[in-house]
Structure formats: structure tokens, C-alpha cells
Design an enzyme around this catalytic site. Sequence first.
Site, short mmCIF file in Angstrom:
data_model
loop_
_atom_site.label_atom_id
_atom_site.label_comp_id
_atom_site.label_asym_id
_atom_site.label_seq_id
_atom_site.Cartn_x
_atom_site.Cartn_y
_atom_site.Cartn_z
N HIS B 52 0.82 -1.21 0.00
CA HIS B 52 0.00 0.00 0.00
C HIS B 52 0.86 1.26 0.00
CE1 HIS B 52 -3.74 2.16 0.82
NE2 HIS B 52 -3.05 2.91 1.64
N HIS B 98 -10.36 2.52 -0.78
CA HIS B 98 -10.46 2.10 0.61
C HIS B 98 -11.24 0.80 0.64
CE1 HIS B 98 -9.78 4.06 4.76
NE2 HIS B 98 -8.65 3.82 4.15
#
Lengths: 248, 788
Positions: B52, B98
Site C-alpha cells: 500500500h 479504501h
Amino acid sequence: MPVRIGVVVVPGSNCDRDTIHALAAAGAEPVVLWHEQASLDGVAAVILPGGFAYGDYLRAGVIARFSPVMRAVGAFAVGGGLVLGICNGFQVLAEAGLVPGALLRNRGLRFLGRDVTIAAERLDTPFTHALAAAGRPLRMPIAHGEGCFYADDPTLDDLERDGGVLFSYVDADGTRPADDDRATNPNGSLRAIAGVIDQRGTVAGLMPHPERAADAILGSEDGAGIIRSLVDSAARAANGSPVALGAR
Amino acid sequence: MTVAERRTEPAEPLHRRLGLTDDELDAIRDRLAGREPNELELAMFSVMWSEHCSYKSSRPLLRTLPTAGQGVVAGPGENAGVISIGDGLAVAFKIESHNHPSAVEPYQGAATGVGGILRDIFTMGARPIAVLDALRFGDPADARTRHLVDGVVGGVGGYGNCVGVPTVGGELVFDPSYGGNPLVNVMAIGLMEERLLTLAAAPGPGNLIVLFGSTTGRDGIGGASVLASATFTDDETSGRWLAGASPRPSVGRPPARSKRPSVQVGDPFAEKLLIEASLELIERGLVEGLQDLGAGGITCATSETADRAGTGILVDLDAIPRREPDMEPFEVMISESQERMCAAIRPDRSDAVREVCERWGLPVAVIGRVTDDGDIAVVSAGSEIARVPARALTSDAIVHDRVATAPQHRRAAPAPGVPLDPSDRLPERGMDPGAVLLRLLGSPNLASRRAVFERYDSTVGSDTVVGPGRGAAVLRIKGTTKALVATTDGNQAVGSLDPYLGAASSVAEATRNVAITGARPLGVTNCLNYGDPTRPEAFWQLREGVRGLGDACRALGLPVTGGNVSLYNESQAGAIAPTPEIGVVGLLDDVTRLVGPAFVAVDDVVLLVGEATPGLSGSAYAALAGTAVEDGPPALDLAREAALQGWIRDAIGRGLVASAQDVSGGGLAVALAEGAMWGEIGARLRVATTTSPAVELFGESPSRLVVTARPRFAPALALLARQHGLPVEELGIVGGDRLVIELVGAGATGASEERGSRIADALDVPVRDLRHAWDHGLGRALGWEADA
């Protein structure tokens, strides 16, 4: 000289900039009134704009009514000053007892953002006198989770009888909706009340957003008449003229 | 604790428990000149070297994307792309995912997704003016999907409505591949004075590092490494965490069994204050650099800003305001508590900075200072507890050369046309095309999104000229004649057949949706949602997607100004369809010349511009028809696409166009139906059929537009199209209260029946019926309203 109109800003206000823009477009001089100030800086009228005052995590408007600026607004209102509450501002006025009724959660229990049509029930008030005709549907957005107007039956009867209802939800033809018509009265407000005015005729609140419908490019200018009415009334107040056109 | 955990846990070394491989540990030692990292340092590396934060699988691919373009002020690597739009103004925009937090806790996952992307915007000095949310879920009839939709939509609205940023557009797509792994991609747009551009850097040794906003707690520990950078197993999304309290984490013992504590909790009120305070600090010139705290928390914010400025930062751990006692140093350093900002300021401005933050009611603390040694050092109680080169955590993080392998039978695979509901399948033959059209308009992916978007405030800001539900969103720019036009598009249906084409088609469609308003696309942001990059097939999909994205952007002359990569989007049910989500922002010079998709006036001429290629795979029709359609996805000619977009902008600029709509989901018939429904007026049309009626009416060949014009302008419009090398077909005229489409030509009659087409020769439906089907389809699919 443009008339000075206060826009109350508390942490969480989020329609303050829109309201300031609409006021300036209507020829007023907007004045920011910060929540911690105890004076209104001599403004001729006050708008409580929309938003989520202090986050509104508890209940809309319940904290804001205790802010220092609201004490000043309360005194201003009691003294005959012009005060308009829009959306969250209406909720704050209701919590402060400056207008009758309460705003409950929408009947569907969900936030609703959509266009509605409302009609001004009176044209003889400082907030509506510049509108073209009574009953003509005005299109503007709502955006709230707690906009269901509530009062007990005697209060509602009094409001309707004495001209306390300033705006009602109506359909595109101007017809009052049936009780369960959520297309027209989306938050389920009792008697389809969208906005009220106090007995003196100088403090009013409404759930729809006139400041978001004050420019043709946004699809409706219907809200501009409400803003213009207030600016004009405030200018008269600043000149010492009577502003409560039609106290009830 | 499960049996498996009891067996493996004591033997598992710390770095593995933190999600680092043995090779990565070796690389860390290498970055530390052979030294062994201590536990805190290892925790810092684990978040910063997570997929990420580090983009360790995708970075080599992303370097191939075009980033230069007209007016680009800030590009990839900054928090958001920024492009100049004249008048001293610039637009900042970015899209981010998300996904995994939203799968675990949909409301907070989506809410903090909005919060995070908004911070990326105002960190640059821009006031956020719009949010678009691109959402993807599994079968809408499934109870878990409904729970996720309700939570995610509630979270997007709950956050955006409160901070006062309108949600003006986005997407909502249902596809079985997202059943175990929904996608929540949020794009935000901000408007700024170009002179206020603020970068995420910590320059000037001696300057102070200030942390302001919310206090730091234990929420979101390991969000980047544990949650966002691994594949889900069943346990983690099933809600079984309710059964017991999570154990208190320690280094190497992040709350791994249940990932719930890794989800951050959002406070939109705090964010609203943070927006105002940050913009005031920037406006008053009080900060040298500004960075929001997202994934990786303080570790990420300090190392990235130091690395960009070529400096180091000394962090005083004890000065960081906490919201709970007894936090371990690693928890403080990697906490992803929301609504925090980090600024580099000159020492003589600390009082002014403090005054601004305190006026907005925000805790503020000096938590460190800029150094010249290039290290992130952490001190606590007078001793140094960590020291790591900033660049080792960021620009010099490990990069993996992943293996990409194309699947062997990709072309022969059945179309992704598994119907969401088997009862939706089309009958075998002879179906009335009007009935097919009504089914398509009422299908979950094409029906009106109103039931969802009216839970958003789409008009706050008083700039929304066109809000959600009618193609690209349009926002006027106060004080100018200009408007920004924005959209998100992602084509997973084509992407699952051909990931290169899926990405290129997504760029084509997103830019086309902006161009048909008359606006000039400025740039592209992208959120690349793919599977586990250690699987060669998934990495191949990512590689092909990036290649398609780059080729399309080059062909259309657009820069990629930033974006986000979300990998490991897999669950027990398998990987998601490759989903490149493309966000585009365009500029319209004169908002009064805006053209919309709705038919405008009686007698306007309806033109179809562009050329169909045969093919139904990947189409909404194919999804409805089941697995019967096995031809390839429609081809995309990028030069033709560029010509089409150039033509429509030219034509709108000359005032020749009354309405314009692109042919996309549901094909020509749906594009025409939308023009009719939204204009509240019918049309009488003839469509020449050369292939089959189904292909003509419902095929989704790209690079086609339905355009209407006043009769006197139609000849000039058609001529202009031919000058741009585009085929034009006159379909008929606007008018009446029915949509009538006659099919004429070789493919129109019994011949097509012989070849297996399931539809007859004419379509004739009242506009009112189109509208009814379209209005109620989504509410019914989600069980929000009863079948009528």
C-alpha cells in the site's frame, strides 16, 4: 452603502461560504460572526447558515444554542432584529426556542439530498416580500437528516391559524401533499411545514436551501427572492424603518 | 486462538508476522549498513514497505505512464495532481481506494476513505469542492451485499455531508466478482489559487515539525500492512470478531486474527476543522510544507516529507498528543488515527501556527525538527530508540520484479455474462426489443442511482450545475465563466476479457464523458484495483492494465497526474475482475454553453456518430442473456476515439449541438432511452441493421455518440463529423411521447432470427414506461422498495 448582514460561523458550519456568496450577489455586505464573539458588530440582520454545528453528534443544533454568539443572537431577536435560520440554522433556532416546533429525524431515517418545491404561505414578511406570488412553487434543494418539522396539534393549529407557517412543501403544481406523500414532503414534516416564522414576524427558519438556488446556472433562482427579501428588509432596518411587515 | 495459530505463532519470526518476507528483511539489513533493525524500526519498515505504501510491485509499471502535460503543476508523487486552469487558479484531484477497510467495516471504511482523499486535496492548498465515489459490490440480492451497500453509502454520505463537500458523481456497479471484496474508490477535487501550491516536503534543517488535528490512538494499527496489503480469508470479513475482544497488540502481534481493529474511525467534524485550519495556515504563508497522515501514520508523513526535501527528521515521541495511555512506541509511530496533519514550519512562526490551530479547536504540538542527516530518528525519554534513513523507508524501498503470465485460455473463456439473477435471463428467441430495453433500464447496473445518491448532499458549495445521475458532474467556478467537469469510469466487464482493452476503454469512456459536455479533459487520475501480485496471472492483468492506461492517455494527449494502486483484492471466492478506475477532470471555458445528454426540443435531428463493431461480450445485454454470447469484446481504435472527442468539442464550441450522449452500458438503445427520459420527450428513429438487431441496439462498441441538433444545424454538424473522419448516420427526429426505433436492412428480419438473434424488428415504448423501469430498478434490486 451595502447593508451589513451577519453570517454566524460555528465550527462545523458548512453553508457559510455559500450564504456569504448569495448575500454579496444580492448586494449586501456579509459579515462573519464567529461563534465565540458576544457582539453582533452592529449588523442589520443575521443568518444562521447550514452545516453540522459543533459536529451535531448529539442532536442537531443542541450544542450551538449555547455558544456565546447565540446569546447575542437571542438578545438581538428579542429586540426585534431580523434572524433567518437555514437548515442547521433553523434547527439551532428551534433548539433555542426562538421559533416554534422541533426538527426530528426524517421519517425515512435517512439523510436526504434532493430538490423540493415549496410555497411561501405569506408574502407580507421580511423574508418573503420580494417573492413574486404567494403559493407559487419555489424549487430549491434540501440536504438534511433531521428536517421533519414537529409540534403538538394545538401548536400546529395555532401556527396555521395565525400565519406562523412561512413555507410549505408542495408539488410542482403548488398543491399541498397528502400526509404520506414522501415525493412532495420527503422528510415527513407535520402539516408539510418547511419553514416557520415567530409571532413578532422577525425570526424565521426553513429547512430548504435558498442560497443554493440563487443563480440561474444552478438550475433555479427561486431562492434568490428569499435572500433579496432579507437584504431589502435589513436595509430598511438599518435606516430605522419598520421591518416587521406583518406581525401576527 | 485457533489450533493453527497456536502451532505456528511461536515459531514465526517477527518480520514475517509484520508481513515482511525473508528477502525483504535482508534488504532492510542492507539499507541499515548490515545492522539488524530493532523492533520499532522493523515496525516502521513493515508499514512503509507494505504494498500500500511502497508500491513495491507496481512502481516499475507506473513509471511507464505519461505524466507531462499542458498546465501540470504537480504530478505523481505528490498527494494529488494539480493542473493550472487560468485566472491564477488550479485544480487538484486524485482518486484513492479504501477497499479492504470497507469490506470489514463498511461505514467507517468508506467514511475514512472520503476523509483520506479530502486530506490529499487540501494538503496541496486546495479547498475540496467535490467528491465522486466509484463503488463495486457483488449480487445486490445477497444479504451481505446489501449490508455493505448500506454501510458504504452511509459512510460516504455521513462523512461528505458533514464536512460540507458535495458528492457529485461516481459509479455503482454490481458484479459477482466483487462479492467477497467490494471496491470503494473515492475521487476528490479541489480548487486553489495556484500561488498557494504547497508541497509535502520538510525543507530547512532547524525547522520544526508540527502535528495538529486529532490526537493519536490505537485505531488503524497496521492498516497499511495488515489490512490493505494482503488477501482476505473468510474469517476476517465474516463479522466473527464480535465473538471476542481482540488481544492487546504488541510489536509483531498486530491484531491479525480479526482485522477489525485495523480499520480507522472517522470524525468528519474534526476533518472540517482541519480543512479550515490547514487552508488558513497556507493562506497566511505559515507552513514550509504540509503532509496529511494516512497509511503509515507519523512514520510515513515524516519519512516522505524528509525524503522529498533531502533532509531528516528527529521525532520526539513523548511530545505526540495521545488519546489513550500506555501506547507502545511502535503504536504511536504507525497509528493511522484519522484527521491529523503534519507541517514543517519556521521556528519563529510556531506561535502563529499554534494560534490558528487553537482557534479551530485542534490539538497542536511540536513533535520534532528537521535535520540534515537524512535520517528519521525517534527519541523518547532522552534516548534514541530508532534511526532509519528516510529514503530507505520511501524512495529506496524495495521493488519487486513480479512474474506476469497471461492465462492460457483467455479468449475462449465464456463472457462475464453470468446473470446476477437467473430469472433475468432473456428467453431464447423472439423477444420484443422494447421489453429487453425495459429490462436493461431496470437492471441493477443501468437503473437510476437516485436511491443511493439522494443520501448524499450533492449541492453544498452552491457550485453544482450538474450533480449525480446524468453523466459527468459539472461544477461552476465562482467569479469566472468557467466550470470543471468530472467523471469516474471503470470497465471491469471488458477488463475481465482483456485487461489491456479494459483499461484503455475506461480511459476512453471517462474522457468521452467529459468531452461531450464541451469540456477539454485536463488530466487523468487512476485507481488500479487488481488481485494478488504474487500470482503471475493477476500481475499480468495489472501489467496489461497499466499498458492500456498509458497507451490510451498518450493517444488522447493526457497526463496521468496521480493515483493509487490497490492489490490483493481477492477473497475465498476468487479475485475481482481487473478494475482500472479512471477519474478525469475537464475544463469548460463557458459554462453557459454546457451541453447535456437529454433531448432538448421537438424536431431536433438525432445523429449517431462513430462506427459499431460487431460484438456483445462484456455488454449489459450479455450479462442479461447469460453465457450465450461468446464473441470478443468490442475493439477500441484510440485514434478514432481522439477524433471523436475532438469533433464533439469543436461542434459544441460552434454552437451546433443540442444534446450529446455516449453509447456505453446497454448500447445505442439505452443511450437513446436516456436522452428521451431525461428530456421528457420521445423520438422516432430508424436504425440500419447490418449485423443483428441485438448488436445494433445493445452492442457497446466504444467511440460512438448520439447527438441531437436543431434541423438547421444538422447538415453542418454531419459535415464537420466527416471532416474529422467520422461516419455519421441520421437516425430520425425528437418528438412525441414514445421512443420508436425501427430496424431496417439486411439483418433486421427473420434472417437474424435464423442466426440466433432473440429480438424482433421494432421497438416502441412510451417514455413514461422507460422512466418507470429506470426509476425503480435499483431500489428493487437492493430490496429498498417493494416490487410493483
